[in-house]
Structure formats: structure tokens, C-alpha cells
Design an enzyme around this catalytic site. Sequence first.
Site, short mmCIF file in Angstrom:
data_model
loop_
_atom_site.label_atom_id
_atom_site.label_comp_id
_atom_site.label_asym_id
_atom_site.label_seq_id
_atom_site.Cartn_x
_atom_site.Cartn_y
_atom_site.Cartn_z
N GLU A 152 36.16 38.31 33.73
CA GLU A 152 36.68 39.00 34.93
C GLU A 152 35.78 40.16 35.35
O GLU A 152 35.53 40.37 36.53
CB GLU A 152 38.11 39.50 34.71
CG GLU A 152 39.16 38.41 34.48
CD GLU A 152 39.44 37.55 35.71
OE1 GLU A 152 38.91 37.83 36.80
OE2 GLU A 152 40.18 36.55 35.57
N ARG A 180 33.94 39.92 39.01
CA ARG A 180 34.40 40.86 40.04
C ARG A 180 33.48 42.08 40.14
O ARG A 180 33.02 42.41 41.23
CB ARG A 180 35.84 41.31 39.75
CG ARG A 180 36.79 40.13 39.71
CD ARG A 180 38.23 40.55 39.73
NE ARG A 180 39.07 39.50 39.14
CZ ARG A 180 40.33 39.28 39.44
NH1 ARG A 180 40.95 40.04 40.31
NH2 ARG A 180 41.02 38.31 38.87
N ASP A 190 37.06 25.08 35.23
CA ASP A 190 36.58 25.10 36.62
C ASP A 190 35.18 25.66 36.91
O ASP A 190 34.25 24.94 37.26
CB ASP A 190 37.61 25.78 37.53
CG ASP A 190 38.13 27.13 37.01
OD1 ASP A 190 37.60 27.63 36.01
OD2 ASP A 190 39.07 27.68 37.62
N GLU A 192 41.16 29.00 46.59
CA GLU A 192 40.38 27.77 46.37
C GLU A 192 40.48 26.74 47.48
O GLU A 192 39.50 26.06 47.82
CB GLU A 192 40.77 27.12 45.02
CG GLU A 192 40.35 27.93 43.80
CD GLU A 192 41.25 29.13 43.50
OE1 GLU A 192 42.37 29.19 44.07
OE2 GLU A 192 40.84 30.01 42.72
N THR A 221 31.70 32.89 41.72
CA THR A 221 33.05 32.31 41.73
C THR A 221 34.10 33.27 42.29
O THR A 221 35.25 32.88 42.51
CB THR A 221 33.44 31.80 40.33
OG1 THR A 221 34.58 30.94 40.44
CG2 THR A 221 33.73 32.96 39.38
#
Length: 566
Positions: free
Chosen positions: A190, A194, A323, A457, A543
Site C-alpha cells: 500500500e 499510493r 491481480d 476497476e 496500479t
Amino acid sequence: MVLRKLPGVSASGMGLRLSQKFVFLLFLSGLVTLCFGALFFLPDTVRLNSTGMSRYRRGLIKPGMSETLSPEKRQGEGKMKRVRIETRYLHIKRVIRGDFTDLNLFVLCLQMMKFAWDNYKRYAWGNNELRPLTRNGHLGNMFGGLRGASIVDSLDTLYIMGLMEEYEEAKEWVQNNLDLNSNGEASLFEVNIRYVGGLLSAYYLTGAEIFKQKVMELGEKLLPAFNTPTGIPRGVINLGSGTSWSWGWASAGSSILAEFGTLHLEFLHLSQLSGNPLFTEKVMNIRKLLNKIEKPHGLYPNFLSPVSGNWVQHHVSIGGLGDSFYEYLIKSYLMSDKTDQEAQKMYYSAMEAIETNLVQKSPGGLTYLAEWRGGILDHKMGHLACFSGGMIGIGADDGPAGQRQHYLDLAAEITHTCHESYSRSATKLGPEAFRFDAGAEATATRLSDRYYILRPEVIESYMYMWRLTHDPKYREWGWEAVEALEKHCRVDAGFSGIRDVYASTVSHDNMQQSFFLSETLKYLYLLFSDDDLLPLEDWVFNTEAHPLPVIRKRSSKAAFKFDSFL
Ligand code: DMJ
């Protein structure tokens, strides 16, 4: 000279009578008002064209270009005029209903961003997320004591949208308040997608040194997570002490494929910016291990031991836990200017295995990606897996010969299925997971799968499919999502997730996720913008939707030689 032609008026104006002066001034002020007022009636594209932003739109600013600007010019760019859209909002909303071809729907997305941002600023400034019902901030425990996730996640969105005042306050916060000396438990994944992604992207878009400084400092703090017998990082790291460990819920101390497989893009850029090859070495080591290890049916299971380097469980998913590993394979190839053949090969082999083992057709004709548990299929698709429409789309060009149309068709079918998961609900928003068994077709069967937390998504796939095909249905679907978000997720003080997409009277979860600002609204904005705003040939989105520039093969400025690792 106009003044000379007026009878009785000298060129200097010194000889004007008082009444003439008054008429002249009246005329002048009328002219100024008219010109200024006209700005508000021009189409938004024209107004945006008068700002530096238009240079992105017209593809005139290429990645890294702002680095070459002088400090004065950079500052000038920072003062780009903010687009004033509030008064036009209702009008545009009324007009666009019947016509998706000509109007600037991206302006509406900009307005949503401004609303989300203003409320975050008002009630949760410096916290990680806004709680829009209780009107306070949320820190959570994913970022190890780092604060301001919504700010760092929003920097590029604000900049791209031309919300310059807001961008400047975000930048100022990063400069004065983003304290990287924290001591809590952080998710390596994360923080990377981010914070590292957000700061890198802000640096590449704006050239502001502060982002580079912060991201290099943060990058260094993540390195101890790789100190394991295999070099596969553990999931959790204390940013202060550098100690790292695996998630308590991950089976037998394993690391998660989607976590250690989603570092590549950012770490390559950390090396690119610093000239320090260590970052690249770390992720190349992960790559090599994954390439070499035996894979059941060519598939990559989700859990791997960082100690032995072996798979821990045979659960395979293109949704949660797996993913973005697949996403980063194809994007690593694209970001390398199509030179990273190892990533290319691994991606298309993985796709082949996915097609053979996971791609399914429902009785109603919907194509979906099932999950795989040691050979047994679970006929379920998560919202997270819906990014794959876009991924398969952007990978269509570079697969085995003759496969382009096949991949484009598969991408379109999956995106269609994900759209069905939205259109079959009362709110027109999709559930966290939907199933294709016991009579279900793209609907959630369990109460616990019915929530929607402002995830991007499905919209992400609309955006890629629009760019690749220009089929207007993707913009229509995007517009449906805007309407649903406005109707069900907008509350008085921001946007909130909802607990049940099938209930027409919604119950809000009181959370405005930072990825709503970073991804959902950015992808919507790009869906309704011209293709030359962040062209896909020049930029790759991480992502969390943070754009990173393609590293050109023969970049004379390259501080570090990317190819030496291939
Ligand atoms: C985001 O943080 C990223 O897209 C990540 O890859 C998956 N989950 C969220 C959004 O749903």
C-alpha cells in the site's frame, strides 16, 4: 490608430472633454467585461487550451519535459488558471443526457473531484481518508503512521485536472507536513502503490524537487523488507526500525503474489531517478525467482514462502491477492519501451494458462474469470478482477502473432461482464464479488459480497477500452457510473461507499477511500478527455492510477542503464 479617427479626439486623449472621457471609459470597461465574460461561454477545451494543461492535452508536454524547464517557468506552470465550472455544472448535466459525442463530460468528473477534495480538506485534512457522514478523518493502520494518504494520492489527479490552487495546497502539505519518520506497521504494497507511486507521478508531471526528495527518502525506508532468505519481501514493515514480518492472516508466514509482484514499476523509477541500481536489483530478483519456479499448469498461486521460495497454497486468482502481479508484467514491458522481453514472455505465458484454466462462459453467454483452488474452480469474480479488461486490452498488440483481435475481443467480453454486474443491481453500481453458479449470473449471492467501496476497476477498464476502440458504449457506461455515484454515493460532505448495491435505499459505509480520488475520478476524467491527455504510448499507470513515464530505449538523460538488468 483608432483614436485618431474619432473627431475631436487627440491621440494622447489629453484633449478629451469630460463627457467624451466618460463615454470612452464606459466603452473600454464594456469591452473588458465582454472579453472576460466570454471566457465562461467558451467550450471547456478552448479554455483549458489557454492553460499549460492544454500542452498535455495536445501531447506537447512529454514525460520528463518539465524537468528541463527553468524554475521560473515551472512556477508559471504552477499558476495555471483554475477552470471554473460550478455554475455550468447543472446546465451541462441537463444537456449531456442525450449526446455523448461532443460535450466535455470530463468537467463533471473534475467537479466531483473538487467536491471530494474540498470536503476532505474541510473535515479530514492531514488524515488518511475522510469519513463523510461523521465529518472527521480516518488514519487506519495500513500506512505505518504515515499521514495524508488522500493528499499524496490526489496530487496528480488535481494537477491533471488543472485544479491548481488545490494542487498547490497539497504540495505545500507534502513539503511541510509529510513526515516519513514514522514507526508503525505499514503494508509495503500500500505504501508503495499510493505514496511512492503518488510522489513519483507528481514529480514527473510537475518537476517539483520536493516530490523527488520525499520519494527517495521513502524508497530507502522500504529496502529492509527485502532482507529475507530469498529476497522476497514480507508484507508488513516498520518504517522506523526496518523490521518486517508477514501478515497474520497469510497462510504459514507467506508473502502475497499481488503484493511482492506489484513493486516493479515504482522501483525501476526509483533507480532511474537516483542512479542507484539497488531498487532495480531487488525487483529483478523477485522476477527471476518467479520466472524459474515451477508453476502448476503454468499458473501463479497467490501465496509464496519468503523463506523457502516455494508456493504455500494453490489458490489462483486474477482478482484479490493475485491481480496486480499480472498487471505489472505487461506494464513493465510497456514501460521499458517494449524492451523487457522477460516480462513480455512471462505475461503472455500467464495469459495462456489463464485462458486454458480460468476463462469461463456462463450459461447466459457472459465471459468471466473463475478462481482456481488446487484444480477446482470457484465460479466467482471479484470487483478487483475487473481491471483485467483494460489489462488484456493494452496487451493485445504484443502477444503471439495473430492474437491481437482475440485479445481485444476477450478484453471487451470481460469488460461487458463487469458492466453487467453493475447494470443488474438496483443502484447500477457493482458488488465486491459476483458469481456464476446456483443460477446466479454476474450477481452477488452472499450478503457479505454486496458492498461497493468506490472502487475503480470497472471504470478503469472502460477507460482503456475507450482509448483502444473508441466504441461510444464505454463512455455511456462511464456516464451511468457517474450518475450512480452522484445518486447513491454523494452525501453532504463527500462521497461514501455503500453496504448493499442491491438495496434501493442505500446505507453508507462512511468512508471516502483515497483511491476514489486517485483512481476512480481520474479514470472517469480520462475516459471523457481527449486521448492526447497522458497518451498511453508515453505513460503507464501504476496500479493506483499514478502515471509513470515510459523509460525510452535511448534516453540520453538516463542516469541509470535499465537494459543492463534484462
Ligand atoms: C487500489 O488501491 C489499487 O487499485 C489496488 O491495486 C487494488 N485495490 C485498490 C482499489 O480497489
